[in-house]
Design a protein around this motif. Structure first.
Motif, PDB file in Angstrom:
ATOM      1  N   GLU A  39     -13.319   1.461  -0.353  1.00  0.00           N
ATOM      2  CA  GLU A  39     -14.025   0.204  -0.139  1.00  0.00           C
ATOM      3  C   GLU A  39     -15.381   0.444   0.514  1.00  0.00           C
ATOM      4  O   GLU A  39     -16.358  -0.238   0.222  1.00  0.00           O
ATOM      5  CB  GLU A  39     -13.177  -0.734   0.727  1.00  0.00           C
ATOM      6  CG  GLU A  39     -11.989  -1.365   0.006  1.00  0.00           C
ATOM      7  CD  GLU A  39     -12.422  -2.338  -1.070  1.00  0.00           C
ATOM      8  OE1 GLU A  39     -13.524  -2.899  -0.966  1.00  0.00           O
ATOM      9  OE2 GLU A  39     -11.655  -2.524  -2.033  1.00  0.00           O
ATOM     10  N   GLU A  88      -8.154   1.563  -0.539  1.00  0.00           N
ATOM     11  CA  GLU A  88      -8.619   1.133   0.774  1.00  0.00           C
ATOM     12  C   GLU A  88      -9.808   1.964   1.254  1.00  0.00           C
ATOM     13  O   GLU A  88     -10.810   1.422   1.722  1.00  0.00           O
ATOM     14  CB  GLU A  88      -7.473   1.233   1.788  1.00  0.00           C
ATOM     15  CG  GLU A  88      -6.343   0.239   1.538  1.00  0.00           C
ATOM     16  CD  GLU A  88      -5.195   0.442   2.494  1.00  0.00           C
ATOM     17  OE1 GLU A  88      -5.318   1.299   3.407  1.00  0.00           O
ATOM     18  OE2 GLU A  88      -4.159  -0.235   2.355  1.00  0.00           O
ATOM     19  N   GLU A 128      -2.747   3.029  -3.447  1.00  0.00           N
ATOM     20  CA  GLU A 128      -3.129   1.903  -2.601  1.00  0.00           C
ATOM     21  C   GLU A 128      -4.036   2.361  -1.466  1.00  0.00           C
ATOM     22  O   GLU A 128      -5.022   1.697  -1.138  1.00  0.00           O
ATOM     23  CB  GLU A 128      -1.867   1.252  -2.030  1.00  0.00           C
ATOM     24  CG  GLU A 128      -2.126  -0.013  -1.246  1.00  0.00           C
ATOM     25  CD  GLU A 128      -0.850  -0.698  -0.814  1.00  0.00           C
ATOM     26  OE1 GLU A 128      -0.937  -1.620   0.011  1.00  0.00           O
ATOM     27  OE2 GLU A 128       0.231  -0.295  -1.297  1.00  0.00           O
ATOM     28  N   ARG A 129      -3.726   3.526  -0.896  1.00  0.00           N
ATOM     29  CA  ARG A 129      -4.558   4.065   0.175  1.00  0.00           C
ATOM     30  C   ARG A 129      -5.931   4.479  -0.363  1.00  0.00           C
ATOM     31  O   ARG A 129      -6.959   4.297   0.313  1.00  0.00           O
ATOM     32  CB  ARG A 129      -3.850   5.282   0.795  1.00  0.00           C
ATOM     33  CG  ARG A 129      -4.573   5.910   1.975  1.00  0.00           C
ATOM     34  CD  ARG A 129      -4.735   4.931   3.096  1.00  0.00           C
ATOM     35  NE  ARG A 129      -5.417   5.541   4.232  1.00  0.00           N
ATOM     36  CZ  ARG A 129      -6.200   4.881   5.053  1.00  0.00           C
ATOM     37  NH1 ARG A 129      -6.407   3.579   4.883  1.00  0.00           N
ATOM     38  NH2 ARG A 129      -6.777   5.493   6.070  1.00  0.00           N
TER      39      ARG A 129
END
Length: 439
Positions: free
Chosen positions: A63, A60, A56-57
């Motif tokens: 992006e 992020e 998940e990190r």
């Protein structure tokens, strides 16, 4: 010997240890860059959905790729330059001026093997795992170096702006659809995906890029019913037809007034006979317009994916295609759209005609003129363009800028086209051969 031993003091060992640490950091930066840029975002998303915080990190921080790469490159260059400087100072102390050349040789070898090739090789083979593992420290590093990276970005964008180039960190070079299509094509080329599976997957992905006009049945090939015919004749025509839905027109074929479904007609005939004298001749009094459904018209420019959703929403499978002036162009069914995904769909009621594509003994392919270029490309793995024409005959006419006669031969797009059949102004059959096959 005693002089060299004297040089191996605490400062020497501290410098050597620092070089080792800096090389390890360089390897970390190199591997992280490779893993975070090579990791598949769909795979990371799947891991994140399963509760993996690292994935998940990683999603992020990737992006903003420009910011991420800027921070990693900044850190990598700093540790590489610092390690090279320490090695130069260290070896110069030991070997004098020759230590400069020796430091260059040693550090190039160490950086290449342990800071570049080794970590990047591991990262590229375990991209998602590596990216998840390094996401947190890299995210922290990105925040720390953010001010410096921002200044560097401004300088870079300013230089590019001088040369007329504009950059956008949020802009992706390829869409997810392009990535999926590329992955499928790559898998097919490597033998991991069957040709039929490839065609079906790519066909589904391509629906949004294609319009109704490209796959519709042209009005000249549409079987229609004259609403003014005797119902007995209409009944015989419906029973003899291989289609369950037939457009009805009045006066001229352009004036479609309804769609007659064979089941609706048979139900109406059955009710009419039960309520009447039971004689089939009395069916002539049946009002066909009360049996027919209201026609559904669609523009020829409608994308196929939108039209498929509209079919499902309306719970209908049949539409008449019109151009910008409202003139009838042809018809489209849900089956036509599905065939763009799964290939030709045939049942026991379809006419058993000859194949549209047949190989000949001399290497030519005998192709029906009405065969679409897309279908031809799918069956042969060719890449004939379909921008200017939908059918093979249309492509030949477009390139020749005339309606050719039987026997005329053309060569374009790497293929040889010979007109093998013509009826009125239509090319009915062609012989096609790749030009490379003649060499």
């Amino acid at each position: 010997m005693s002089d060299i031993t004297a040089l191996l003091d605490t400062a020497f060992w501290l410098s050597a240890a620092a070089i080792v640490i800096l090389l390890a950091l360089s390897g970390f930066f190199s591997g992280s860059e490779t893993a975070l840029t090579a990791a598949s975002r769909p795979k990371l998303r799947a891991r994140a959905d399963k509760g993996e915080k690292g994935a998940e990190r990683a999603l992020e921080i990737t992006e903003d790729n420009e910011r991420l790469i800027g921070a990693l490159l900044l850190g990598n260059n700093v540790v590489n330059i610092l390690s090279a400087s320490l090695a130069t100072a260290l070896l110069t102390r030991l070997f004098g001026q020759s230590g400069v050349a020796l430091a260059t040789l040693v550090m190039t070898t160490l950086v290449l093997i342990f800071s570049e090739v080794l970590p990047k090789t591991y990262a590229i083979t375990n991209a998602e795992t590596f990216a998840s593992a390094v996401a947190r420290p890299v995210g922290l590093l990105t925040k720390i170096l953010a001010p410096i990276v921002s200044v560097v970005r401004m300088i870079v964008r300013g230089i590019l702006w001088i040369f007329g180039l504009r950059t956008d960190a949020s802009q992706h070079m390829f869409t997810f659809q392009d990535e999926i299509a590329g992955a499928i094509a790559l898998g097919a080329s490597e033998g991991a995906v069957d040709k039929d599976d490839r065609d079906r997957l790519l066909g589904a992905l391509d629906l949004g890029n294609r319009t109704v006009e490209e796959i519709m049945r042209h009005r000249s090939q549409v079987e229609m019913i004259d609403a003014e015919d005797d119902p007995n004749e209409v009944l015989a025509q419906v029973l003899a037809s291989s289609h369950t839905r037939l457009p009805m027109y009045k006066g001229e074929r352009e004036n479609v007034v309804g769609i007659l479904h064979s089941k609706d007609l048979l139900r109406a005939v059955e009710r009419f006979l039960r309520s009447g004298d039971g004689k089939l001749d009395s069916v002539s009094d049946l009002d066909l317009m009360k049996v027919a459904m209201k026609p559904y018209f669609i523009p020829e420019t409608t994308p196929l994916d939108e039209q498929m959703r509209e079919f499902l929403k309306r719970r209908t499978h049949f539409a008449l295609v019109v151009d910008e002036y409202g003139d009838l162009k042809g018809l489209l069914t849900l089956e036509d759209i599905l065939e763009e995904i799964v290939g030709e769909i045939s049942d026991e009621f379809d006419p058993k005609g000859e194949r549209q594509l047949k190989p000949t003994e001399n290497g030519d392919y005998l192709v029906e003129g009405a065969m679409t270029i897309r279908d031809l490309n799918r069956e042969t793995d060719w890449s004939l363009p379909d921008d200017e024409a939908n059918t093979v005959a249309g492509l030949v006419i477009h390139e020749a800028q005339t309606i050719p006669e039987v026997g005329q031969v053309f060569a374009f797009h790497g293929f040889r086209f010979e007109v093998a059949g013509r009826k009125d102004n239509r090319i009915t059959q062609l012989k096609i051969r790749p030009l490379l096959a003649q060499e």
